[in-house]
Scaffold this motif. Structure first.
Motif, mmCIF file in Angstrom:
data_model
loop_
_atom_site.group_PDB
_atom_site.id
_atom_site.type_symbol
_atom_site.label_atom_id
_atom_site.label_comp_id
_atom_site.label_asym_id
_atom_site.label_seq_id
_atom_site.Cartn_x
_atom_site.Cartn_y
_atom_site.Cartn_z
ATOM 1 N N ALA A 169 -22.850 -29.504 8.046
ATOM 2 C CA ALA A 169 -23.893 -29.964 7.121
ATOM 3 C C ALA A 169 -24.195 -31.428 7.405
ATOM 4 C CB ALA A 169 -23.417 -29.822 5.675
ATOM 5 N N ASN A 170 -25.482 -31.770 7.438
ATOM 6 C CA ASN A 170 -25.818 -33.187 7.509
ATOM 7 C C ASN A 170 -26.895 -33.517 6.491
ATOM 8 O OD1 ASN A 170 -27.232 -31.854 10.146
ATOM 9 N ND2 ASN A 170 -28.588 -33.325 9.183
ATOM 10 N N ILE A 171 -26.817 -34.748 5.998
ATOM 11 C CA ILE A 171 -27.802 -35.185 5.014
ATOM 12 C C ILE A 171 -28.587 -36.382 5.539
ATOM 13 C CG2 ILE A 171 -26.545 -34.344 2.991
ATOM 14 C CD1 ILE A 171 -25.604 -37.189 2.447
ATOM 15 N N THR A 172 -29.834 -36.465 5.107
ATOM 16 C CA THR A 172 -30.673 -37.635 5.374
ATOM 17 C C THR A 172 -31.232 -38.079 4.038
ATOM 18 O OG1 THR A 172 -31.375 -36.652 7.478
ATOM 19 C CG2 THR A 172 -32.652 -38.538 6.674
ATOM 20 N N TRP A 173 -30.878 -39.270 3.619
ATOM 21 C CA TRP A 173 -31.442 -39.804 2.377
ATOM 22 C C TRP A 173 -32.575 -40.746 2.748
ATOM 23 C CZ3 TRP A 173 -29.242 -44.629 -0.385
ATOM 24 C CH2 TRP A 173 -30.086 -44.988 -1.448
ATOM 25 N N ILE A 174 -33.782 -40.371 2.301
ATOM 26 C CA ILE A 174 -34.968 -41.186 2.563
ATOM 27 C C ILE A 174 -35.346 -41.856 1.239
ATOM 28 C CG2 ILE A 174 -37.295 -41.176 3.563
ATOM 29 C CD1 ILE A 174 -36.608 -38.181 4.385
ATOM 30 N N PRO A 175 -35.051 -43.169 1.114
ATOM 31 C CA PRO A 175 -35.334 -43.831 -0.164
ATOM 32 C C PRO A 175 -36.832 -43.839 -0.473
ATOM 33 C CG PRO A 175 -33.942 -45.216 1.229
ATOM 34 C CD PRO A 175 -34.451 -44.090 2.089
ATOM 35 N N PRO A 181 -33.390 -48.889 4.274
ATOM 36 C CA PRO A 181 -33.001 -48.061 5.422
ATOM 37 C C PRO A 181 -32.648 -46.627 5.013
ATOM 38 C CG PRO A 181 -31.263 -49.634 4.874
ATOM 39 C CD PRO A 181 -32.420 -49.958 3.992
ATOM 40 N N VAL A 182 -32.836 -45.732 5.962
ATOM 41 C CA VAL A 182 -32.458 -44.330 5.771
ATOM 42 C C VAL A 182 -30.947 -44.208 5.987
ATOM 43 C CG1 VAL A 182 -32.638 -42.079 6.916
ATOM 44 C CG2 VAL A 182 -34.698 -43.403 6.411
ATOM 45 N N GLU A 349 -29.488 -47.255 12.213
ATOM 46 C CA GLU A 349 -28.736 -47.383 10.954
ATOM 47 C C GLU A 349 -27.990 -46.090 10.628
ATOM 48 O OE1 GLU A 349 -32.208 -47.407 10.980
ATOM 49 O OE2 GLU A 349 -33.020 -46.705 9.059
ATOM 50 N N VAL A 350 -28.430 -44.975 11.201
ATOM 51 C CA VAL A 350 -27.762 -43.694 10.968
ATOM 52 C C VAL A 350 -26.641 -43.473 11.982
ATOM 53 C CG1 VAL A 350 -28.084 -41.187 11.136
ATOM 54 C CG2 VAL A 350 -29.731 -42.575 9.857
ATOM 55 N N THR A 351 -26.944 -43.637 13.260
ATOM 56 C CA THR A 351 -25.950 -43.290 14.288
ATOM 57 C C THR A 351 -24.963 -44.419 14.537
ATOM 58 O OG1 THR A 351 -27.307 -44.127 16.112
ATOM 59 C CG2 THR A 351 -27.620 -41.805 15.484
ATOM 60 N N GLY A 352 -25.336 -45.645 14.151
ATOM 61 C CA GLY A 352 -24.457 -46.786 14.423
ATOM 62 C C GLY A 352 -24.683 -47.380 15.806
#
Ligand SMILES: Nc1ncnc2c1ncn2[C@@H]1O[C@H](COP(=O)(O)OP(=O)(O)O)[C@@H](O)[C@H]1O
Ligand SMILES: [Mg+2]
Length: 365
Positions: A169-175, A181-182, A349-352
């Motif tokens: 499972a992966n999540i993406t939070w889009i403010p 940042p996502v 910002e997601v993968t580092g």
């Protein structure tokens, strides 16, 4: 009109999801889509290799065989559409992950499904090998779908979370505020452990409609032990796979709870998916969660997720105009477009990763 093909097979190793699409601003038009299931023999060989078995000969053969099947999936989706092959700019092929080790002194991620075979058989430029450049730049190489989620599912008014229920499972939070940042990461298992336990105990590759899990009850002590895995409390960036969450992982924990009925284990694994996801969601008011991936077809999983999220609503990506089954392959069609345009495909910002990178290797028509 430019058209693009996206090909995806995830950690579930169930089969290749293929789409033929065109992009129009912030909307996606899906001209054709289909899933080409892996034949049992190939699936078993891929599963073995992903458990760190297999000689270079075996891996080499699987690379060619899988590449040929990805090419077949592309040809079938072209045939199923009314789109002229000459308008297809490229194929974005994720390939099949056989090993993903994003941490340690020499991190790597291996996707097979020879893209030269795909380009040769289809006569279409094929972009593949999306993860490794991000990793070379210090990133996890995963998840990569958040950049697509941001580009197409960003509302500007609500805090949205895209939840992909694949093997992992992966999540993406889009403010809601696009200045922020996502956030995106793998939360842990979605279907991978349920599939592994189901196959081991019943011989079936997955628990169709969650019927078997529904016969069991959650064992709280086992659930507690499962949730103690350090992965769940580790901060992002993070990504994972079957290297960690596999049948051995389940068996090791189940041994501490002798005489548990197998269906109780299955039901507990389903609850593990729900609880680990909900615990790792961002704590923001009025968050709206939109699910996608094969797990949306498991009504017991969806019911339990809905209950755990309540009073926040649980929706599916169809409400945002994209069928839950096709979100991931469409993302890889979009990633191919980004590569050919010389645009980045990762969100650092997601993968580092140290920064945005143009992803993928291009195999010309
Ligand atoms: N009818 C169903 N009932 C229960 N689970 C299902 C059903 N259909 C699909 N699934 C689950 O979805 C998984 C495939 O999801 P998918 O999104 O393709 O994952 P991946 O990206 O890892 O390949 C299957 O392995 C299975 O666990
Ligand atoms: Mg799949």
């Amino acid at each position: 009109m430019d058209a693009w093909i996206g090909l995806m097979s995830g950690t579930s190793m169930d089969g290749i999801d293929a789409v033929l699409v065109s992009f129009n601003g912030h909307s996606v038009e899906v001209h054709a889509s289909q899933t080409l299931n892996y034949p049992d023999d190939l699936r078993h060989r891929l599963l073995a290799v992903s458990q760190n078995q297999g000689t270079p000969d075996e891996i080499g053969e699987l690379d060619t065989l899988t590449g040929a099947l990805f090419a077949d999936a592309a040809c079938q989706v072209i045939e199923a559409s009314e789109v002229s092959p000459t308008s297809i700019r490229a194929i974005g092929s994720h390939g099949q992950t056989i090993r993903h080790q994003p941490t340690g002194s020499a991190p790597f991620s291996i996707q097979i499904g020879n893209p030269s075979v795909i380009a040769e058989r289809t006569g279409i430029t094929t972009v593949a090998d999306f993860r490794r450049r991000d990793m070379a730049a210090g990133g996890q190489g995963a998840p990569l779908v958040p950049a697509f989620h941001k580009a197409f599912f960003n509302s500007g008014t609500e805090d949205r979370c895209i939840l992909n229920l694949g093997g992992i499972a992966n999540i993406t939070w889009i403010p809601a505020d696009d200045g922020n940042p996502v956030t995106g990461f793998d939360t842990g298992p979605a279907n991978a452990l349920m599939d592994a336990w189901c196959l081991n105990q019943t011989g079936l590759p997955y628990d169709a409609d969650g019927h078997w899990a529904e016969e069991g009850t959650v064992n709280q002590a086992l659930l507690h032990d499962m949730l103690s895995d350090a992965y769940f409390s580790r901060p992002a960036p993070k990504s994972t796979g079957k290297e960690r969450f596999n049948l051995e992982w389940v068996k090791t924990l189940v041994r501490r709870h002798p005489d548990l009925p197998a269906e109780d284990v299955q039901r507990t694994l389903l609850q593990l998916t729900v609880t680990s996801i909900v615990q790792q969601l961002p704590e923001v008011p009025a968050l709206r969660v939109y699910a996608c991936g094969g797990g949306t077809r498991n009504p017991v999983l969806m019911r339990e997720l809905e209950q755990a999220l309540s009073p926040a609503p649980l929706a599916i990506t169809s409400d945002l105009g994209l069928n839950p089954q096709w979100v991931e392959p469409v993302a890889f069609a979009w990633l191919a477009q980004q590569s050919l345009a010389g645009q980045p495909g990762n969100l650092a910002e997601v993968t580092g990763a140290r920064g945005p990178r143009i992803l993928g290797a291009i195999h010309h028509a």
